[in-house]
Each structure stands twice: as C-alpha cells, then as structure tokens.
Design a protein around this motif. Sequence first.
Motif, mmCIF file in Angstrom:
data_model
loop_
_atom_site.group_PDB
_atom_site.id
_atom_site.type_symbol
_atom_site.label_atom_id
_atom_site.label_comp_id
_atom_site.label_asym_id
_atom_site.label_seq_id
_atom_site.Cartn_x
_atom_site.Cartn_y
_atom_site.Cartn_z
ATOM 1 N N SER A 162 -62.919 11.371 -53.643
ATOM 2 C CA SER A 162 -62.340 11.572 -52.311
ATOM 3 C C SER A 162 -62.346 13.048 -51.941
ATOM 4 O O SER A 162 -62.648 13.422 -50.802
ATOM 5 C CB SER A 162 -60.915 11.020 -52.263
ATOM 6 O OG SER A 162 -60.912 9.621 -52.440
ATOM 7 N N GLN A 219 -67.865 16.586 -45.968
ATOM 8 C CA GLN A 219 -67.677 16.423 -44.519
ATOM 9 C C GLN A 219 -67.452 17.764 -43.840
ATOM 10 O O GLN A 219 -68.042 18.050 -42.782
ATOM 11 C CB GLN A 219 -66.499 15.472 -44.261
ATOM 12 C CG GLN A 219 -66.768 14.024 -44.626
ATOM 13 C CD GLN A 219 -65.513 13.180 -44.658
ATOM 14 O OE1 GLN A 219 -64.401 13.680 -44.506
ATOM 15 N NE2 GLN A 219 -65.676 11.884 -44.889
ATOM 16 N N ARG A 220 -66.611 18.608 -44.434
ATOM 17 C CA ARG A 220 -66.355 19.933 -43.832
ATOM 18 C C ARG A 220 -67.611 20.790 -43.836
ATOM 19 O O ARG A 220 -67.906 21.500 -42.852
ATOM 20 C CB ARG A 220 -65.225 20.635 -44.593
ATOM 21 C CG ARG A 220 -63.860 19.995 -44.410
ATOM 22 C CD ARG A 220 -62.753 20.927 -44.891
ATOM 23 N NE ARG A 220 -62.892 21.251 -46.306
ATOM 24 C CZ ARG A 220 -62.360 20.535 -47.298
ATOM 25 N NH1 ARG A 220 -61.680 19.431 -47.013
ATOM 26 N NH2 ARG A 220 -62.509 20.897 -48.541
ATOM 27 N N HIS A 257 -68.294 8.019 -41.507
ATOM 28 C CA HIS A 257 -67.395 9.052 -40.968
ATOM 29 C C HIS A 257 -67.983 9.682 -39.708
ATOM 30 O O HIS A 257 -67.294 9.799 -38.672
ATOM 31 C CB HIS A 257 -67.156 10.117 -42.031
ATOM 32 C CG HIS A 257 -66.427 11.319 -41.511
ATOM 33 N ND1 HIS A 257 -65.056 11.349 -41.326
ATOM 34 C CD2 HIS A 257 -66.888 12.560 -41.128
ATOM 35 C CE1 HIS A 257 -64.694 12.538 -40.858
ATOM 36 N NE2 HIS A 257 -65.789 13.295 -40.729
ATOM 37 N N SER A 281 -64.430 14.797 -48.823
ATOM 38 C CA SER A 281 -63.805 15.664 -47.809
ATOM 39 C C SER A 281 -64.512 17.008 -47.752
ATOM 40 O O SER A 281 -64.742 17.560 -46.658
ATOM 41 C CB SER A 281 -62.322 15.858 -48.140
ATOM 42 O OG SER A 281 -61.628 14.630 -48.089
#
Length: 846
Positions: A6, A13-14, A42, A10
């Motif tokens: 997870s 994604q950033r 996402h 994250s």
Amino acid sequence: MSERRSRQLSWAQRALEDRAVVVIAGDRGSGRSHFCQHLRDHFDAQGWQVLTVHGISAFRAAPLTALTLTNIGSEREAAGRSIAAVSSELLSYLSAQHSLVIVDDWDDLDEASWGVICELRRRLEVPLVLTRRPSRRGQSAPGSMSVLGDVFHLQLAPMDLRGIEGALSARLGGKIEGGTLSRIFASSGGNVGLAIAICDAAVRDGTLVHHQAAWVARGDLWSESLREYVDALLEPLAPDELDLLETIALLGAVDLSEFAEEADLRTVEELEQLGLVEGYASGERAMVTVYPPLLADYFQHQALPIRGERLRRWAAEVSATPLEPAAASEARGSHSLLIRLIEARQRQRLVEARERWEREGDTASAVAFLDALADCPGTDEAVRELARDPRLERRERLDSAAHAEWQLRFAEWLAYGQGLPEEAMQRLEAGAAADPEHGPALLALHAEIECELLGTIPDISRLPDPDDEALVPTTRVAVHRAHALLATVGLRIEDAHGHLEAIRALDPEGGGLRARIIEGHVILAREGPLALHRYGMAGLLAGEERLDPRAIRAYGALCAFADFMLARHSRGSAIVEFATHLGEPSWYPPFAQLSLLVLDSVSASRQGARQVSANRRQDAAEVPGPDGPLPTQSRLLAEVQAVADTADPVAAAELATSGGLDMWRRGWRYSAILAMAGAIELDPSPARYESVREYLEPLEGGFLTTLRIYATAMALQSAEEVAAEAERLVREGQPGAGLALLARALQVARASNPQAVEGIEARIAELAPFIAGDTSEMRRLAVGRIQLSEREQEVAMLAARGLSNAEIAAELVLSRRTVENHMRRIMARLGINRRTQLKERLPRLS
C-alpha cells in the motif's frame, strides 16, 4: 494488499502525478500486473487517459505489434503501418493534459514500440510505468532507459504473511486456516502470484476444502498443474545448473564452503542471478537454498528414479554431512523463508496484542501483550512500562484469576528473562498472601524458581494437596507441575508420571510447555530415547505448523537430546540448527536455548567440527543464568566433551564424575546419574565404576534399568561377562544397547582373550542386520572418536597406506576430484594437516 505494498502504491501514484517514470521490478507472480491494475484504476477514477501496452515475448521480432494490439487509431495490421503513423495516432490519443502509459512486461516489448514510447515521453513528458523482471543473466531488453531521464525504481519484494493471507482470503472469499496459510506461504516464499496458483490448484484438486468456516488443506498441496510454472523457471538452465539446483533442493540447504571447486561456486552464482537460489546466514555458515521453495516439491515429485539416485550419490559427496532422508527434510524446514515466516507471525502477534491492550485495557489483554513482548527482542522497557500501568491495579479485583495469571507471567519474566529470581519470589509470596484462592499456584512457581535458579530443593509442605477438588483447576495444575518437576529432578519417575497424568486429566493443553518438557524427560526414563524422539518430533512438527517458536525450541531440545542419547549427531545438528535460528535468542521456555547450544557443541565435536563446537560452548557460557536441574540444562556436558577432545579420557571422566556428584548433593539426581554413566563410558575401569557404583546400582525401571546394566557391563574386564550382559539387553528388548555392549566385549576380548574374538564377531554380524543403524550405538561421549562416512573411511585407510589421490581414485572407481574433496573433509574433521598423521588417528575413527 499488505501495508508495504500500500505504501509503495501511494508512492508510485505521487511520482506519476509529478510526471515521473516508475519502473516496477518483480519476479513472475510477484504481483506486477496486479499492482499496475491498481494504478490504472486510481488514474481512471481521476479522469486520466490511460494507455496500457503489453510486451509479448512471441512478438518481440514483429515491429509495432505491441502498440497495434492496443487498438489505438487505425485497425490495419502492424506490417502496414509506419512508425510515423503510429506515433501520430498516439500523440493524438494522449494529447489530454493528464495521460499515463503503462508498459507491462517491458522486457518482452518489441524495439519499434519502445522507440515510439520514448519519443512520446520526450515530446509530451507523459508519465510512464514500466514493469519488468529483475535484471539477471541472459536477460535481453528492448532498449535503454537512459533516454527517459530520471527514473524511479520499485522492487516488489515477497509479501509478508499478512499480505499473503489477505490475498488468499480475497481469492477464496473466506478465512484460511493458520497451518494451511503457513504451508502455502512457505512453498511460495511470499510470491503472491505463486501463492494464488498453489491455492487455485489445491481447490481444483480437492486438497484445499472449506471446513467449519475456514479453508483447510487436506494432504499434499503439490499439484501437477504447477509443473508448467516451474518448467518456465527452469527453461534457461544448462544441464549442470539443473543438476546442482536439484541437488541443493534434495539437501534442503547447503553450506557454501562444501563447494570446493570454483566451477561449482560459479554455478551457484549463476543460479542466484536467475533468482533460483537464495543465501542466508546460519550462525557462522553461509548457506544456500532453492527459491521459490516450491522447487523442492517439484523435484520431489519427479518420477525419474535413476536420475534421483545419481543426484543423491552426488549430494552425499557434495555435503560434508552424510545425507539421510529425515535429515534432508529437517534441513529444508530450517531455511530462511520459514524463519521469516515465523518472525512475521511474531510481529503480527505483537501488533494484535498491543492493539487489544490499548482497546480493552484489562488484565487478560495485559497477559497476552506480555506474552507477545517476551518473544521479541529489545522489549524489556515496554514490559516494565506495562507492569506500571495503573489500569492493572484498578482491574485486579475485578478478575482475580486473570490477575493471578498476570502475576505468574510477570514473575517468570523477572526470574528467567531478567535474572531476578529473588525479586520474583518476593512478588509471588506477597501475591499468595493477598489471594488465598490462587495463592497456591503462585507458591508452586516460587518452588520451581527456587529449584531451577537457586539450585536448592524447596520445602513444598506449604503447597496443598493437588488432588483436593476444592481447589480451582488452574491451581491444581500448577501445583501438580511443581510436584512433577521436583519428582523428576529427584529421580522419582513414577511419582512424576502420576502428577503429569493428573495434569492431562485437568487441562487439555497438558499444563503448557513447561509441563511438556518435564514429560519428555519422564518418557526418556520410562521408555528410552526412541520414545522421547517420537514425542519430541510430534511436538516439533506441530509447533512448526503453528509457527510457534517456543514450541519449536522446547521440542527441538527434546529431539536433539534423544538424538544425542542415540549418538545420531548429524540428525541432532539439523534439528538444533532450525530451533536455534528463529530470530533473537529467547529465554522462554527456560533453559531451552542453553540445552540446544550444549547439545550442538557436543554434536559438532563428534562430527569433527571442533571450532564450531568451541563456538557453541562459548555461546552456552554467555547464556544468562545458572545451569538447570534437568539433563542437558547444564554446561557440564559440553565441558566434558571439550576435555574428551584432547584425547584424555581419565581427565574427562573425572570432570563428569565430580560434576555428577555435585549434582547429586544438590538433589539433581536425574542429571547426576547420566553424568556418572557418561564417566564410565569415557573411562570403563573398575576404579571408575566403584566411584559411582552406589548411585547407579539402585536404578530400576524402564530405561533406567538399561542404563544401569549398560554402565555396569562397560566396566567389566571379562569379555564373556560383557557379552552375557549384552545378550540380556537383547532379550529385554534393547538390541541397540546390546549391540553396543558386544562391541565393548570385542574390544576387551582382543586385549585379553583372543580366542573369544571370533564368536563375538559372529554374534555382531548376526545381530547387526536386524537393528536400525541409528539405534545401534549407546555411547554418547567418546575420546577422539570422529564420525566419518563409510566412503570417507575407505579413502582414509588407503591414504594412510600411502596411496596417492590418483591411485585411490582408481582403486575405488571414483573421480580424482571426488577423492580430493573427501581428503579435504577427512583432514579437517581429524584436525590434521599432513597425510602422514592419518595412521595415528585411524584407530579412533567410529
């Protein structure tokens, strides 16, 4: 998805929102595609234009095929489209402000498609996700990443236990039983794709079934449908690489120092680059084992008996320890993946216990939290902080049973974990005075601490009759356990057995691990070492299934003790290696770590690994706390073996005798008589026997009778008398001990009665085939006696006669390289550096 995955998601994604290039590396089945799907979902939800391109190995030579299969723009075949046309179509498709390109299996992308994607990146600065396998030998790529600018890399490491559990529960739509989960995790090595494949195959085959609200394994989880997966992993291997990989799988784990040839080490390195083996530290040794562990199951299920026999013979030459099927199985259980699994379970247990304590704040949750803390290193201050928490004082009167349990656990931690027995005993005294109902249980632990840590036999007249039905069951169990310990230590074996039977009737769990350790020693005294080994192995396997390091240490020590009594030193070493490498050393159960180190020191010495033996002896000396009262809980055994290693039997026997007499004076009679019997084994003289006769003569019942007959006969100076006692043991169902005495009779006959030699040799030849090889020797301590394999003894004998390596190879029909390997191990085990020293050492070989 696991917590680590997870966090990685994250982070990715950033990075992509900042228009970066993210490369995700992971083995087949590591979850790369699943990770990409999460990214796509996402960014789809954010309104981005997402293009996914799949690399396909079969189309690597077909330009632009990968991009054409995305169905962007023209429907014409790739062969009819130019690079400029495809680039123009993609530029139009990705012209939106927020666009993303995901390239799955980048390694298999054709060069033309990669060139177009690079141009898109240069002109639009479109963020990219590339998934690939870890860089390894012989692995090609469609081009360089250097043209992309800054690239961020993510490695999808194997998932932890909780991550695999979540993935499998989601796949199955329900809970998966703990033992089944551990088996799948261990086979997959944390590879989520492989874990799911094992799970799916087992469901199809009917070996994974839903039972009582959980998915449970029924039998072997290997499935022939998994063969395709493994065949794909093995496809790049040359024949010699495949042979070595299967040999490592057969042995379970191999010490890298066993590979004498540089070529073998290079092959291991090639296998490591292919991701098919992994290295790990085991004490001072660098070990290697197969990865994923499923490979071991694959080779085990191959129906190729001739190949298997050839590799087993080679494995026996590669490994310094003679290969035994059971030993190989045990070694496989000791590899780093299972150790990581147990450590993951411990961390999960600690998190859950802390959350429960913070949520509930009652005494029962405090007990669970203390138990979890006790198994983790560096938590001493956390335990003390827990003990100071005011919630415990507020709650203690609400649940007196839980509060008594807290007092017991905290006192154990103080006494055995912190080396503060006096403080623990004071707390128990005070607690008993304040709680009459549960006070006897506290006083029972007080008596155990006094016996085990202060070295004195306590007055137990303060304890009530444990058969008093007015007492609560938990108190009766605690008092029975204290009586059982003191009776066992004092060699009142039938009394101890009675108390243990009472515990069984009161508590389905048998009184916990400490009572089970006592029971193991009672089984040895009543039934012998083979019965102890069966008992210990059952507990060890159950502990492994439950991922319970406490049970593994406790039962592992009992198994190793049984193997020591049977002189099965190589097998005992395999068990000890597994049990002692479960993370940081732990004080619980008391004396288990000390027992394991002492037994490992003796076993290493008997196998010729004198430096390892010395290291284990030093480790044992550094274990906090005094010796314990039960057999193997004393450092004396390792010290006696160290003196025996100097080829001074009288000095070693004197140390064993004096140590045994000291134990007897303390009241530790069980340990004392084993030490005295060992002294006679080392120095079977009439004077030595007379010095301990009064202690051994009263022994009666079960294995104690065998021990008395054996020790007495060892000191006889008449070959006929020794042989007669040997026959007595054979008639009484102890053929292994009888055969060992016949060997002693043969030794005496050769020295004093040559006419008897032929008859004794004939009886040995008659009896030996009917006795399992691992039960035929009762001698445990020996002077300068080193275990060599049968082949090593043949090589040593020929070398002692002056033959060269080439001549030995011709005589035994071996390769010269194999002879060189044997000679290297023989000289290392015997502690010599010249071939001329072989003659003086050969009479001491077992």
